[in-house]
Design a protein around this motif. Structure first.
Motif, mmCIF file in Angstrom:
data_model
loop_
_atom_site.group_PDB
_atom_site.id
_atom_site.type_symbol
_atom_site.label_atom_id
_atom_site.label_comp_id
_atom_site.label_asym_id
_atom_site.label_seq_id
_atom_site.Cartn_x
_atom_site.Cartn_y
_atom_site.Cartn_z
ATOM 1 N N LYS A 145 17.024 5.477 19.800
ATOM 2 C CA LYS A 145 15.947 6.466 19.688
ATOM 3 C C LYS A 145 15.759 6.895 18.235
ATOM 4 N N ARG A 146 16.886 7.095 17.540
ATOM 5 C CA ARG A 146 16.801 7.496 16.132
ATOM 6 C C ARG A 146 16.141 6.402 15.305
ATOM 7 N N TYR A 147 16.508 5.156 15.572
ATOM 8 C CA TYR A 147 15.913 4.039 14.839
ATOM 9 C C TYR A 147 14.394 4.030 15.020
ATOM 10 N N LEU A 148 13.944 4.161 16.253
ATOM 11 C CA LEU A 148 12.508 4.103 16.529
ATOM 12 C C LEU A 148 11.766 5.257 15.864
ATOM 13 N N ARG A 149 12.414 6.418 15.785
ATOM 14 C CA ARG A 149 11.776 7.553 15.118
ATOM 15 C C ARG A 149 11.691 7.334 13.615
ATOM 16 N N VAL A 150 12.754 6.795 13.046
ATOM 17 C CA VAL A 150 12.723 6.479 11.612
ATOM 18 C C VAL A 150 11.667 5.409 11.341
ATOM 19 N N GLU A 151 11.614 4.417 12.202
ATOM 20 C CA GLU A 151 10.619 3.354 12.053
ATOM 21 C C GLU A 151 9.204 3.927 12.102
ATOM 22 N N ALA A 152 8.972 4.889 12.995
ATOM 23 C CA ALA A 152 7.650 5.514 13.087
ATOM 24 C C ALA A 152 7.302 6.236 11.789
ATOM 25 N N THR A 153 8.290 6.903 11.198
ATOM 26 C CA THR A 153 8.070 7.590 9.923
ATOM 27 C C THR A 153 7.702 6.597 8.831
ATOM 28 N N LEU A 154 8.479 5.519 8.729
ATOM 29 C CA LEU A 154 8.214 4.513 7.703
ATOM 30 C C LEU A 154 6.863 3.834 7.924
ATOM 31 N N ASP A 155 6.561 3.524 9.170
ATOM 32 C CA ASP A 155 5.302 2.834 9.454
ATOM 33 C C ASP A 155 4.091 3.710 9.157
ATOM 34 N N PHE A 156 4.228 5.013 9.380
ATOM 35 C CA PHE A 156 3.114 5.906 9.049
ATOM 36 C C PHE A 156 2.780 5.798 7.564
ATOM 37 N N TYR A 157 3.804 5.898 6.724
ATOM 38 C CA TYR A 157 3.559 5.825 5.284
ATOM 39 C C TYR A 157 3.129 4.426 4.858
ATOM 40 N N ALA A 158 3.718 3.407 5.479
ATOM 41 C CA ALA A 158 3.328 2.035 5.141
ATOM 42 C C ALA A 158 1.854 1.807 5.445
ATOM 43 N N ASP A 159 1.422 2.256 6.617
ATOM 44 C CA ASP A 159 0.015 2.085 6.994
ATOM 45 C C ASP A 159 -0.900 2.866 6.060
ATOM 46 N N ALA A 160 -0.484 4.092 5.716
ATOM 47 C CA ALA A 160 -1.313 4.926 4.844
ATOM 48 C C ALA A 160 -1.442 4.306 3.454
ATOM 49 N N ILE A 161 -0.317 3.878 2.895
ATOM 50 C CA ILE A 161 -0.335 3.290 1.551
ATOM 51 C C ILE A 161 -1.130 1.992 1.538
ATOM 52 N N SER A 162 -1.016 1.230 2.610
ATOM 53 C CA SER A 162 -1.658 -0.085 2.659
ATOM 54 C C SER A 162 -3.168 -0.011 2.822
ATOM 55 N N THR A 163 -3.723 1.182 3.049
ATOM 56 C CA THR A 163 -5.187 1.277 3.097
ATOM 57 C C THR A 163 -5.795 1.174 1.700
ATOM 58 N N ARG A 164 -4.956 1.232 0.676
ATOM 59 C CA ARG A 164 -5.452 1.060 -0.703
ATOM 60 C C ARG A 164 -5.526 -0.433 -0.983
ATOM 61 N N THR A 165 -6.498 -1.064 -0.330
ATOM 62 C CA THR A 165 -6.549 -2.519 -0.236
ATOM 63 C C THR A 165 -7.127 -3.210 -1.460
ATOM 64 N N SER A 166 -7.779 -2.480 -2.336
ATOM 65 C CA SER A 166 -8.409 -3.079 -3.509
ATOM 66 C C SER A 166 -8.389 -2.071 -4.641
ATOM 67 N N THR A 167 -8.726 -2.540 -5.823
ATOM 68 C CA THR A 167 -8.786 -1.635 -6.971
ATOM 69 C C THR A 167 -9.779 -0.509 -6.718
ATOM 70 N N LYS A 168 -10.909 -0.860 -6.127
ATOM 71 C CA LYS A 168 -11.939 0.140 -5.846
ATOM 72 C C LYS A 168 -11.455 1.154 -4.819
ATOM 73 N N MET A 169 -10.892 0.672 -3.711
ATOM 74 C CA MET A 169 -10.428 1.590 -2.677
ATOM 75 C C MET A 169 -9.285 2.458 -3.194
ATOM 76 N N ALA A 170 -8.400 1.867 -3.974
ATOM 77 C CA ALA A 170 -7.297 2.642 -4.542
ATOM 78 C C ALA A 170 -7.832 3.743 -5.450
ATOM 79 N N GLY A 171 -8.866 3.421 -6.236
ATOM 80 C CA GLY A 171 -9.450 4.421 -7.121
ATOM 81 C C GLY A 171 -10.099 5.559 -6.361
#
Length: 421
Positions: A92-118
């Motif tokens: 259960k702890r692993y899955l909760r940590v994974e959810a935390t990491l995946d939230f940030y990974a998904d959020a950061i990964s929306t900066r898909t291009s120089t324009k979007m990142a800007g």
């Protein structure tokens, strides 16, 4: 064939090895988001998130080591059962940590291009600036902001300081979702930043009590309804004082979903009924700016959604009894001194007159093209630029394409993706 205890221990050892290895693999944060995505963040933001996620993973790894040690030392049937319970807890702890990491990974990964990142770095700055303008005056630190893009109609926030999915750590940043359709009109960012300010100052709770006290003469149930909506009223007010009419026009577009949406009154929903929420924004404009384009917006709103078509039950009655109270609600929200604000009203900290249409247009006329191209003016007037371009989109429909282009260019300059003049 092994005896039952040996069979159970063998399978338990296999599972412990599996989940321990999975936990160890989480330590490579570049597996979550690409190096280019990490590099698209401002250095201080990326460092803060990396440090936090590393701390979360290290704690999980220590728990994995403890689990392995418990298994190695288990000798009796009771010991094996204890390790089994520890394994289930660790999963259960692993899955909760994974959810935390995946939230940030998904959020950061929306900066898909120089324009979007800007554009998203510009959103980071706008949201942070809106909070700092009030929190600096109160002597409170302003949290770092991470904005990300996602589908849907409305924005949202995972507030800094709230406990994350792993249940052992607090969110180190204000993570704000902005929707694709509003990326070039991100007044909703400021609404979400208002939620963070309210969380830090205790404003929502104080406003809730003030509304209850100020509406004591209202018909039964009305004051309680408005009290329950205090957190969203506060965020709408925060967006209004920073971006003026632009926030109201943007809100109109988000909640205009037909009668089933606009008149809906679900118990427990912290949002005011859509019909009232738009008119509350209009009342803010009227009290601080007098007559203006918001009057036509209100006329269109009430024409499309005549109150007689609201249900005759609790919802319809609440709407009819609330409309005459809107001036008082605006007065309480914006002009009443609050302990949260050091005994001052919101408008004493952030003056909505600064984003009055005439003031914004005068600013544009005075500075000309430099307002949109000079890094000095973009940095200094970023929030008023947001208010101005939002005003232009709301009132000059024939120039929408031109305004969007201007908005994108100054946001890209603010986000460091386009060279300023």
């Amino acid at each position: 064939m092994s005896d039952p205890n040996t069979a159970v221990r063998t399978q338990l050892a296999r599972q412990v090895a599996h989940w321990t290895a999975a936990a160890m693999r989480l330590q490579d944060l570049d597996d979550l988001a690409s190096p280019s995505a990490w590099n698209s963040l401002e250095r201080y933001l990326g460092l803060s998130i990396r440090q936090h996620l590393t701390m979360v993973v290290e704690k999980l790894k220590r728990e994995a080591t403890f689990l392995q040690t418990s298994l190695n030392s288990a000798s009796s049937t009771a010991d094996i059962l204890t390790v089994r319970r520890q394994l289930l807890t660790f999963r259960k702890r692993y899955l909760r940590v994974e959810a935390t990491l995946d939230f940030y990974a998904d959020a950061i990964s929306t900066r898909t291009s120089t324009k979007m990142a800007g554009l998203l770095r510009a959103c980071d700055t706008l949201a942070h600036r809106s909070m700092a303008q009030i929190l600096d005056q109160l002597g409170k630190p302003t949290p770092i902001v991470l904005t990300y893009i996602d589908k849907g109609l409305g924005a949202s926030i995972l507030k800094a300081g709230l406990r994350l999915w792993d249940e052992t750590s607090l969110n180190p940043v204000a993570a704000i979702k902005i929707t694709r359709h509003n990326l070039h009109r991100p007044t909703a960012l400021i609404h979400e930043a208002g939620h963070q300010v309210a969380h830090i100052t205790g404003w929502s709770e104080e406003l809730s009590a003030a509304l209850a006290a100020g509406l004591t003469d209202a018909p039964a149930g009305v004051a309680e309804a408005w009290r329950s909506w205090a957190s969203e009223i506060a965020a709408d007010a925060f967006s209004f004082v920073h971006t003026g009419y632009a926030s109201v026009a943007s809100l109109y577009d988000v909640v205009d979903g037909g009668e089933s949406i606009v008149f809906r009154y679900p118990p427990g929903d912290p949002h005011p009924v859509g019909y009232l929420r738009v008119l509350l924004g209009v009342e803010m404009c009227r009290q601080f700016y007098g007559a203006g384009p918001w009057d036509d917006l209100a006329l269109a709103w009430t024409q499309q959604y005549p109150l007689q078509r609201a249900s005759g039950g609790t919802s319809g009655q609440l709407l009819r009894e609330s409309v005459p109270l809107l001036p008082s609600i605006v007065n309480i929200t914006l002009r009443k001194p609050m302990r949260s604000f050091g005994g001052r009203p919101l408008v004493a900290l952030i003056n909505p007159e600064r984003v009055k249409p005439e003031t914004l247009l005068a600013l544009e006329q005075q500075l000309g093209a430099a307002l949109y191209t000079s890094m000095h003016w973009i940095w200094t007037e970023a929030l008023r630029l947001l208010a101005l371009t939002g005003l232009r989109k709301a009132t000059s429909v024939d120039r929408t394409t031109e305004t969007i282009k201007l908005q994108e260019q100054w946001m890209l300059r603010l986000g460091g993706a386009l060279q300023a003049a």
